[in-house]
Motif scaffolding. Structure first.
Motif, PDB file in Angstrom:
ATOM      1  N   PHE A  71      76.604 -48.059  73.004  1.00 18.66           N
ATOM      2  CA  PHE A  71      76.018 -49.272  72.450  1.00 18.66           C
ATOM      3  C   PHE A  71      76.800 -49.772  71.227  1.00 18.66           C
ATOM      4  CE2 PHE A  71      72.828 -46.952  74.707  1.00 18.66           C
ATOM      5  CZ  PHE A  71      72.148 -47.921  75.419  1.00 18.66           C
TER       6      PHE A  71
ATOM      7  N   GLU B 183      75.678 -50.047  68.294  1.00 20.31           N
ATOM      8  CA  GLU B 183      75.383 -49.079  67.241  1.00 20.31           C
ATOM      9  C   GLU B 183      75.502 -47.684  67.851  1.00 20.31           C
ATOM     10  OE1 GLU B 183      70.890 -48.964  66.780  1.00 20.31           O
ATOM     11  OE2 GLU B 183      71.178 -50.835  67.871  1.00 20.31           O
TER      12      GLU B 183
ATOM     13  N   ALA C 197      73.507 -45.259  67.927  1.00 17.49           N
ATOM     14  CA  ALA C 197      72.244 -44.828  68.560  1.00 17.49           C
ATOM     15  C   ALA C 197      72.128 -43.308  68.643  1.00 17.49           C
ATOM     16  CB  ALA C 197      72.074 -45.467  69.938  1.00 17.49           C
ATOM     17  N   LEU C 198      72.372 -42.640  67.524  1.00 14.83           N
ATOM     18  CA  LEU C 198      72.257 -41.182  67.479  1.00 14.83           C
ATOM     19  C   LEU C 198      70.843 -40.793  67.080  1.00 14.83           C
ATOM     20  CD1 LEU C 198      75.581 -40.543  65.530  1.00 14.83           C
ATOM     21  CD2 LEU C 198      75.209 -40.346  67.999  1.00 14.83           C
ATOM     22  N   LEU C 199      70.447 -39.572  67.435  1.00 15.84           N
ATOM     23  CA  LEU C 199      69.149 -39.066  66.995  1.00 15.84           C
ATOM     24  C   LEU C 199      69.352 -38.468  65.606  1.00 15.84           C
ATOM     25  CD1 LEU C 199      67.861 -37.371  70.277  1.00 15.84           C
ATOM     26  CD2 LEU C 199      67.725 -39.757  69.562  1.00 15.84           C
ATOM     27  N   ALA C 200      68.828 -39.146  64.604  1.00 12.30           N
ATOM     28  CA  ALA C 200      69.088 -38.765  63.209  1.00 12.30           C
ATOM     29  C   ALA C 200      68.594 -37.365  62.893  1.00 12.30           C
ATOM     30  CB  ALA C 200      68.424 -39.785  62.278  1.00 12.30           C
TER      31      ALA C 200
ATOM     32  N   ARG D 241      78.803 -38.121  73.507  1.00 16.63           N
ATOM     33  CA  ARG D 241      77.501 -37.919  74.141  1.00 16.63           C
ATOM     34  C   ARG D 241      77.464 -38.558  75.529  1.00 16.63           C
ATOM     35  NH1 ARG D 241      72.607 -40.695  71.201  1.00 16.63           N
ATOM     36  NH2 ARG D 241      73.625 -42.519  72.059  1.00 16.63           N
TER      37      ARG D 241
END
Lengths: 276, 242
Positions: free
Chosen positions: B76, B78, B80-83, B134
């Motif tokens: 994407f 951004e 879009a990582l899981l913080a 990822r």
């Protein structure tokens, strides 16, 4: 050619200890509160008009423990136990109810529009109106005290959970959609962790409300072992301002402990990764 | 629609409307296996919508879409990582139990030594690398990229272009890349498609003849500049008022 000089250090008090600098504001605030307390105690008319000279309305800090005999201490201790239990179990139930309601509303707009007005109504209705109904339905029991506590404390958790669940970005949802994630997997691995900073903000408010709920709710229960709320009314009617203030301070201390427990849990679970 | 093994994705007569507003019109495109296709177009021409349709995130109002049965990877705008997950755990989010490939991808993208960090401790470029890792960890046949390098500074962007090129060489995926940058499209792709302003349709197609692996020198060659110029002229001709 002009020479570029490094800027002069803005710190003039170079030797001030950073530890002192950190402690100064809370110590100053504490000093102001104590000074204000003394000022109030000695400026109120007739505050010391009792036969033995003890304060009628507000004792100055050094007279807080005057009149605190063994029997009174034991009454306060058992009331503390009752209110602490009510507040703790009530707070845990409020978390459960708040998170479940927030999650449920985030899943369904129609459920949100159906429930939201009622949740706000419950939040703003004076609990004194609801207490007789609660007592009539479940009896003047521990359950009744819990219900009052939950009613007062759940709302910030529910509303913050809903807000947190809705704040998950589209791209993150798309990542899970493309991976074929089930609703449950999405809830556990995406929405609840993403909402956790908002949920903790709600918990911080509700921690104090749970103690208020346990104490205020207790005003209305005339049967069973009195909690801190009923004890406060006893001491008030007996014009024993010292024990009354000690009791109130214990309630405040319980609230502070709840708040610190939430803060510690947040530091453990959220602070390491969360940057607002 | 069944997919020919030599074709990674195919769209026929795809059109899409958001209510009364036409977004895409008669879009036909093919991404062959192992090919990188870039789409350039003016803002709001429906590039992202097209990518979401190819991904299956959006059902088009009409037309046929064929995509790999094994699913697609999506990078994407951004990261879009899981913080709340460390680098390592983010990289493994979509991996199908293949730890070796994740370790390999982390190593080639320079993230192995940062594997225990939180996403907020990474630079913008590193976050985008992680997002790419990822997606690739799921071994997608087709990778969809929505302006993934748009938010990066030029040095980082150019470095990531080369890393992306190297990953493409080693992993052999197909890719459909949406970008604002004609430069980026020509540098990375085998073909560049030009979209008109909304309702978007494909109005130009340019084959990129430069051999791989490509290096930074290519950007300063006259052939590169000429092709960028041709794509730009085509883009401006159909850009409308965008």
């Amino acid at each position: 050619m002009n020479e570029i000089r490094p800027p002069a250090s803005p710190r003039t008090s170079a030797h001030r200890s950073p530890r002192l600098a950190r402690l100064a504001p809370p110590l100053a605030a504490f000093g102001v509160v104590i000074a204000g307390w003394y000022g109030l105690a000695y400026s109120l008319d007739n505050n010391f008009a009792s036969a033995d000279g003890s304060a009628l309305i507000i004792p100055p800090p050094h007279q807080l423990f005057v009149g605190l005999n063994a029997a009174t201490v034991s009454r306060i201790a058992s009331a503390t136990w009752v209110s602490l239990g009510t507040a703790a179990v009530g707070f845990l139930l409020a978390i459960l109810v708040g998170v479940v309601l927030g999650v449920a509303m985030s899943f369904s707009r129609s459920l949100e529009s159906a429930l939201w007005p009622w949740l706000i109504a419950v939040q703003v209705t004076p609990v004194i109106v609801l207490t007789p109904i609660i007592v009539r339905v479940v009896g003047a029991s521990f359950t009744a005290r819990l219900i009052v506590t939950v009613l007062i404390a759940f709302f910030p958790i529910a509303s913050n959970t809903l807000f947190g669940m809705r704040s998950v970005g589209t791209a993150l949802h798309d990542v899970f959609t493309l991976a074929g994630a089930s609703r449950w997997h999405r809830l556990i691995h995406l929405q609840l962790p993403a909402a956790s900073p908002a949920i903790f903000a709600g918990l911080r408010v509700s921690a104090g409300l749970a103690v208020i709920g346990a104490v205020v709710g207790d005003f209305f229960f005339t049967r069973g072992t009195p909690g801190l709320g009923r004890l406060i009314t006893f001491f008030f009617q007996d014009t024993r301002s010292g024990p009354m203030f000690v009791t109130a301070l214990i309630a405040a201390l319980i609230g502070l402990c709840f708040f610190l427990a939430v803060a510690a849990l947040r530091r453990l679970l959220v602070s390491p990764w969360h940057r607002p | 629609m069944a997919v020919d093994t030599r074709i990674a994705a195919q769209l026929r007569d795809v059109h899409h409307r958001f209510g009364e507003v036409g977004v895409l019109r008669d879009v036909a495109l093919t991404v062959r296996s192992g090919e990188i296709v870039a789409i350039v177009g003016p803002s709001g021409c429906g590039k992202t919508t097209l990518l979401r349709i190819v991904a299956g995130l959006l059902t088009p109002s009409g037309g046929e879409v064929a995509r790999p049965d094994s699913g697609v990877g999506f990078v994407f705008q951004e990261p879009a990582l899981l913080a709340w997950r460390r680098v390592d755990s983010n990289a493994r989010l979509l991996a199908r139990g293949d730890d070796a490939i994740v370790d390999h991808l982390l190593a080639v993208s320079g993230l192995l030594e940062h594997r225990h960090k939180w996403p907020h401790e990474l630079s913008g470029g590193m976050k985008m690398r992680l997002s790419l890792v990822r997606s690739l960890a799921a071994r997608p046949h087709l990778l969809l990229l929505d302006e993934p390098f748009g938010a990066l500074d030029q040095i980082t962007r150019h470095r990531l272009h080369d890393e992306f090129g190297a990953l493409h060489e080693s992993e052999g995926f197909s890719a459909l890349l949406v970008t604002h940058s004609i430069d980026e499209a020509v540098y990375l792709a085998d073909r560049v498609l030009v979209m008109s302003s909304a309702p978007g349709r494909i109005v130009g197609e340019f084959a990129v003849p430069f051999p791989r692996p490509r290096s930074d020198h290519l950007r300063y060659s006259s052939e590169f500049a000429a092709l960028v110029g041709n794509v730009a002229r085509s883009l401006y001709r159909y850009a409308g008022d965008a």
